[in-house]
Scaffold this active site. Structure first.
Site, PDB file in Angstrom:
ATOM      1  N   ASN A 155      -4.251  -4.844   2.641  1.00 58.94           N
ATOM      2  CA  ASN A 155      -2.906  -5.163   2.172  1.00 58.94           C
ATOM      3  C   ASN A 155      -2.612  -6.655   2.201  1.00 58.94           C
ATOM      4  O   ASN A 155      -1.848  -7.159   1.379  1.00 58.94           O
ATOM      5  CB  ASN A 155      -1.857  -4.410   3.010  1.00 58.94           C
ATOM      6  CG  ASN A 155      -2.051  -4.584   4.500  1.00 58.94           C
ATOM      7  OD1 ASN A 155      -3.118  -4.275   5.045  1.00 58.94           O
ATOM      8  ND2 ASN A 155      -1.043  -5.104   5.171  1.00 58.94           N
ATOM      9  N   GLN A 183      -3.252   1.160   0.022  1.00 55.18           N
ATOM     10  CA  GLN A 183      -3.055   0.185  -1.058  1.00 55.18           C
ATOM     11  C   GLN A 183      -3.809   0.539  -2.342  1.00 55.18           C
ATOM     12  O   GLN A 183      -3.635  -0.123  -3.358  1.00 55.18           O
ATOM     13  CB  GLN A 183      -3.506  -1.214  -0.605  1.00 55.18           C
ATOM     14  CG  GLN A 183      -2.581  -1.892   0.375  1.00 55.18           C
ATOM     15  CD  GLN A 183      -1.264  -2.361  -0.260  1.00 55.18           C
ATOM     16  OE1 GLN A 183      -1.173  -2.600  -1.450  1.00 55.18           O
ATOM     17  NE2 GLN A 183      -0.245  -2.471   0.561  1.00 55.18           N
ATOM     18  N   ALA A 204       3.143   7.269  -0.331  1.00 53.53           N
ATOM     19  CA  ALA A 204       3.657   7.335  -1.704  1.00 53.53           C
ATOM     20  C   ALA A 204       4.301   6.036  -2.188  1.00 53.53           C
ATOM     21  O   ALA A 204       4.293   5.750  -3.378  1.00 53.53           O
ATOM     22  CB  ALA A 204       4.672   8.478  -1.826  1.00 53.53           C
ATOM     23  N   HIS A 205       4.863   5.239  -1.280  1.00 53.98           N
ATOM     24  CA  HIS A 205       5.739   4.171  -1.782  1.00 53.98           C
ATOM     25  C   HIS A 205       5.010   2.912  -2.243  1.00 53.98           C
ATOM     26  O   HIS A 205       5.635   1.984  -2.754  1.00 53.98           O
ATOM     27  CB  HIS A 205       6.859   3.860  -0.783  1.00 53.98           C
ATOM     28  CG  HIS A 205       6.485   3.015   0.399  1.00 53.98           C
ATOM     29  ND1 HIS A 205       6.634   1.652   0.401  1.00 53.98           N
ATOM     30  CD2 HIS A 205       6.008   3.347   1.610  1.00 53.98           C
ATOM     31  CE1 HIS A 205       6.270   1.187   1.586  1.00 53.98           C
ATOM     32  NE2 HIS A 205       5.871   2.193   2.335  1.00 53.98           N
ATOM     33  N   CYS A 328       5.151  -5.804   7.397  1.00 53.01           N
ATOM     34  CA  CYS A 328       5.437  -5.374   8.764  1.00 53.01           C
ATOM     35  C   CYS A 328       5.371  -6.534   9.747  1.00 53.01           C
ATOM     36  O   CYS A 328       5.558  -6.365  10.935  1.00 53.01           O
ATOM     37  CB  CYS A 328       4.469  -4.276   9.176  1.00 53.01           C
ATOM     38  SG  CYS A 328       4.441  -2.931   7.990  1.00 53.01           S
TER      39      CYS A 328
HETATM   40  C1  LIG Z   1       2.194   0.107   3.662  1.00 53.17           C
HETATM   41  C2  LIG Z   1       0.943   0.311   4.413  1.00 53.17           C
HETATM   42  C3  LIG Z   1       0.897   1.125   5.551  1.00 53.17           C
HETATM   43  C4  LIG Z   1       2.130   1.788   6.110  1.00 53.17           C
HETATM   44  O1  LIG Z   1       2.591   2.813   5.269  1.00 53.17           O
HETATM   45  P1  LIG Z   1       4.123   3.309   5.384  1.00 53.17           P
HETATM   46  O2  LIG Z   1       4.164   4.448   4.400  1.00 53.17           O
HETATM   47  O3  LIG Z   1       4.958   2.154   4.967  1.00 53.17           O
HETATM   48  O4  LIG Z   1       4.340   3.749   6.769  1.00 53.17           O
HETATM   49  C5  LIG Z   1      -0.312   1.289   6.187  1.00 53.17           C
HETATM   50  N1  LIG Z   1      -1.426   0.704   5.734  1.00 53.17           N
HETATM   51  C6  LIG Z   1      -1.437  -0.076   4.635  1.00 53.17           C
HETATM   52  C7  LIG Z   1      -2.710  -0.693   4.177  1.00 53.17           C
HETATM   53  C8  LIG Z   1      -0.251  -0.306   3.944  1.00 53.17           C
HETATM   54  O5  LIG Z   1      -0.262  -1.091   2.871  1.00 53.17           O
END
Ligand SMILES: *Cc1c(COP(=O)(O)O)cnc(C)c1O
Length: 396
Positions: A155, A183, A204-205, A328
């Site tokens: 990410n 990702q 999903a997001h 994060c």
């Molecule tokens: C966004 C992300 C997460 C966390 O996922 P959430 O659905 O936001 O809890 C974990 N790992 C990676 C590589 C991410 O990009």
């Protein structure tokens, strides 16, 4: 501010209207609890099982191998804690082999397993691009290893790891492999058998679906202890009333994202490459992550003598929504542990910038950013009192 140029698709994406249309009935008319015996419950259960079947078909697995969760973070927690504790109980395995470039949802879970549960945590090395090499996995694997965890597509730096090669080594040695693939699905075809993986986390997001829903693929027979206990939902692996509309949304978003991979990729690669070549013309700049084995929507950099958070604020004021790395970590003054693990010095790592594109990014958005960025970097340098950066600082 709604007219801001959005360059943070790795943090989250807008909901696709087709996904919203698929979800909507399950908030309003089909609101039943899938565990109820009556018609409302049966229709809700049918929606969950239909979503599971579609996701299994898309991923190349059996429906029973999928566990719905509250998101990527929970999927990673369930994979690591659930598999580590089960492997210890089953075969006394006490060691975790984890890459140093994981999302905090994996990194902090592995650390807690070490500090609170007595596992030995061994970090895999990465190269200067943040890539894990299969031969290092082979070298560090031992019979008492409970689990290996390596992120599929990073990410922060966009690097794509050779997961199927790593999986072949793990399988030969009888050790489980987990990968955080959160990702990836909007940009790469994902098939769990091609990957040869035992546990795979999805959410999903990051793929135009809703926040707050995810998935853990668990190869049939993989020992896993539930980490959330209660009712017998999800074959006893994850208690809690199913979030029916979100599960339907996850399936719809995942299918759409996978079917549009080629289109999305060809559209974004050109924009990404333009960003990379233009940004590297700025003095004392460096690309982070692999130059070729990287996500097609992902450009990430470090600038010497820049405070990354100050640069983000200047960009925000100028109408550009970017990131310094992981969403994060925003506001955390410490340089990214991912960048440090790749051998980037703290001085450079403090000036990180992540520009991530998505299906709504236009060439005009990119032009505007590339026009504004050089002077904003210089302003950020001036704030730090670093006016004397020159061409000799091009490489670390
Ligand atoms: C966004 C992300 C997460 C966390 O996922 P959430 O659905 O936001 O809890 C974990 N790992 C990676 C590589 C991410 O990009």
């Amino acid at each position: 501010m709604s007219a801001q140029n959005y360059f943070d698709y790795a943090a989250t994406t807008p909901l696709d209207p087709r996904v919203w249309a698929a979800m909507q009935p399950y908030f309003e008319t089909e609101f039943g609890n899938p565990s109820s015996v009556h018609g409302y419950g049966q229709r809700a259960e049918a929606a969950v099982e239909s979503a599971r079947g579609r996701l299994a078909a898309a991923l190349g697995c059996q429906p029973e191998e999928l566990v719905f969760t509250s998101g990527g973070t929970e999927s990673n927690n369930l994979a690591l804690r659930g598999a580590a504790l089960a492997a210890r109980r089953q075969r006394g395995a006490n060691r975790l082999l984890v890459s140093p470039v994981e999302h905090s949802a994996v990194a902090r879970t592995a650390e807690q397993l070490a500090t609170e549960f007595g596992f030995e945590l061994v970090r895999l090395p990465v190269d200067e691009y943040g890539m894990v090499h299969p031969q290092d996995v082979a070298r560090l694997l031992t019979a008492d290893t409970a689990l290996v965890s390596v992120i599929l597509a990073n990410n922060e730096i966009g690097t794509i790891n050779p997961i199927s090669e790593i999986a072949a080594i793990c399988r030969e040695r009888g050790v489980l492999l987990h990968s955080d693939a959160i990702q990836a699905p909007a940009y790469r075809p994902l098939n769990v058998n091609d990957l040869g993986i035992d546990l795979l986390s999805l959410g999903a997001h990051k793929l135009y679906g809703p926040k707050g829903v995810g998935l853990l693929y668990r190869r049939a027979g993989t020992p896993l202890l539930p980490i959330q206990t209660g009712g017998s939902h999800e074959s006893g692996l994850r208690a809690g009333t199913h979030n029916v509309p979100y599960i339907v949304g996850l399936a719809e978003a995942f299918e759409l994202a996978q079917s549009e991979v080629d289109q999305t990729t060809s559209q974004l690669v050109r924009l990404r490459d333009r960003i990379i070549s233009k940004v590297l013309e700025i003095s004392a700049s460096q690309l982070t992550g692999h130059p070729a084995q990287r996500l097609p929507n992902h450009a990430s950099f470090v600038f010497k003598g820049v405070d990354g958070n100050a640069l983000l604020m200047l960009l925000d004021d100028a109408g550009f929504a970017c990131s310094s790395g992981s969403a994060c970590k925003t506001g955390d003054p410490q340089p990214s542990e991912v960048l440090l693990a790749m051998g980037i010095t703290p001085e450079w790592a403090a000036g990180s910038l992540r520009i991530t594109l998505g299906k709504h990014t236009t060439p005009a958005n990119v032009d505007a950013l590339l026009t504004a960025l050089p002077s904003l970097v210089e302003r950020a340098r001036a704030l730090e009192g670093n006016l004397e950066i020159n061409a000799a600082d091009k490489h670390r």
